[in-house]
Design an enzyme around this catalytic site. Structure first.
Site, short mmCIF file in Angstrom:
data_model
loop_
_atom_site.label_atom_id
_atom_site.label_comp_id
_atom_site.label_asym_id
_atom_site.label_seq_id
_atom_site.Cartn_x
_atom_site.Cartn_y
_atom_site.Cartn_z
N VAL A 158 -17.21 31.22 -13.24
CA VAL A 158 -16.26 30.23 -13.74
C VAL A 158 -14.86 30.78 -13.53
O VAL A 158 -14.61 31.97 -13.75
CB VAL A 158 -16.48 29.94 -15.24
CG1 VAL A 158 -15.53 28.85 -15.72
CG2 VAL A 158 -17.93 29.55 -15.51
N CYS A 159 -13.96 29.92 -13.07
CA CYS A 159 -12.54 30.28 -12.96
C CYS A 159 -12.40 31.51 -12.05
O CYS A 159 -12.98 31.56 -10.97
CB CYS A 159 -11.98 30.51 -14.36
SG CYS A 159 -10.18 30.52 -14.48
N THR A 160 -11.62 32.50 -12.49
CA THR A 160 -11.39 33.69 -11.65
C THR A 160 -12.59 34.62 -11.64
O THR A 160 -12.53 35.69 -11.01
CB THR A 160 -10.14 34.45 -12.11
OG1 THR A 160 -10.28 34.78 -13.50
CG2 THR A 160 -8.89 33.63 -11.91
N ALA A 208 -14.44 25.96 -10.78
CA ALA A 208 -12.98 26.07 -10.80
C ALA A 208 -12.54 26.51 -12.20
O ALA A 208 -13.32 27.08 -12.96
CB ALA A 208 -12.35 24.75 -10.38
#
Length: 270
Positions: A158-160, A208
């Site tokens: 998730v995300c970074t 993202a």
């Protein structure tokens, strides 16, 4: 009689009952049946009745590293823990509380990574700049991620968190997504950024930024348990976004809002 009927109605409309009813209706779930020969994945019999299967369901490990963003691990955990027979465990280098990027909240890691040598699903959350940088440069974490990935059915982020997977060398030659402001950091690791809520490439599913982890988790639930169960989990957690503003992606926010969007999280982490 009226009181009994009310109690029965309340029971039947509980969140668990929604999922149980959907699983029972399907009889068999194609996704779980397809995974039946995979270690750690159970058939649906006992789970459909609302009980843990004698065989393990999917073993899901959610990696907490210092400075993660709170929704990154907890959003997917809320969804994936509802899969029939699933176990979703928070993991970290050491057992105990691990603090978020703001340092105001901590989630408890029930197991240390030294205690885990195999998972069906690995979820790597993202973090603020400090947490992401430290995780990407942590050889202990990266080595463990590589070892666990050898046996996972699904490796996700998730995300970074996708940058952490990339730093471990797992996304080379693959399409992936990440937080919109961090997209340029994937290319040096040989990954191609795709601006979608989640990107599915082989056994890798990257989400993202932050809230997109819930979209990623629902897609993963579909891959594991089939359409019906995944669709039932969505109302079970009442995930039906209807935000008051339509500025949820950088494409919908003007430059001034984009700058503020970057500044607010950074300020909260000081």
């Amino acid at each position: 009689m009226k009181g009994s009927e009310s109690a029965s109605t309340a029971k039947d409309t509980s969140r668990r009952a929604v999922v149980r009813a959907a699983v029972a209706t399907t009889g068999t779930i194609a996704g779980l049946a397809a995974l039946g020969t995979t270690p750690g994945v159970a058939a649906t019999g006992a789970a459909a009745a609302g009980r843990r299967s004698p065989e393990r369901g999917p073993r899901i490990g959610i990696l907490l590293h210092d400075g993660y963003s709170l929704l990154d691990p907890t959003g997917p955990a809320e969804i994936l823990s509802r899969l029939p027979g699933a176990t979703a465990t928070m993991l970290a280098e050491r057992r105990g509380p691990v603090r978020t990027d703001t340092r105001d909240v901590a989630v408890v890691a029930a197991r240390s990574i030294d205690e885990i040598d195999q998972l069906d699903v690995l979820v790597v959350p993202g973090a603020g700049e400090r947490g992401t940088r430290e995780a990407m440069g942590n050889p202990v974490l990266l080595d463990w991620i590589r070892r666990i990935d050898r046996h996972t059915r699904w490796t996700t982020s998730v995300c970074t968190g996708s940058l952490v997977l990339a730093a471990a060398g797992l996304l080379r030659g693959r399409e992936a997504t990440t937080y919109w402001a961090s997209k340029d950091f994937l290319a040096p690791f040989g990954a191609t950024y795709v601006p979608r809520r989640y990107v599915h490439s082989g056994k890798f599913i990257t989400g993202a930024g932050v809230s997109a982890g819930q979209d990623m988790a629902l897609h993963l639930a579909q891959q594991i348990a089939g359409d019906t169960v995944a669709q039932a989990i969505q109302p079970a957690v009442e995930y039906d976004p209807e935000p008051p503003f339509d500025t949820g992606s950088p494409d919908k926010a003007d430059p001034e809002l984009q700058q503020l969007a970057l500044r607010l999280p950074a300020d909260s982490q000081k």
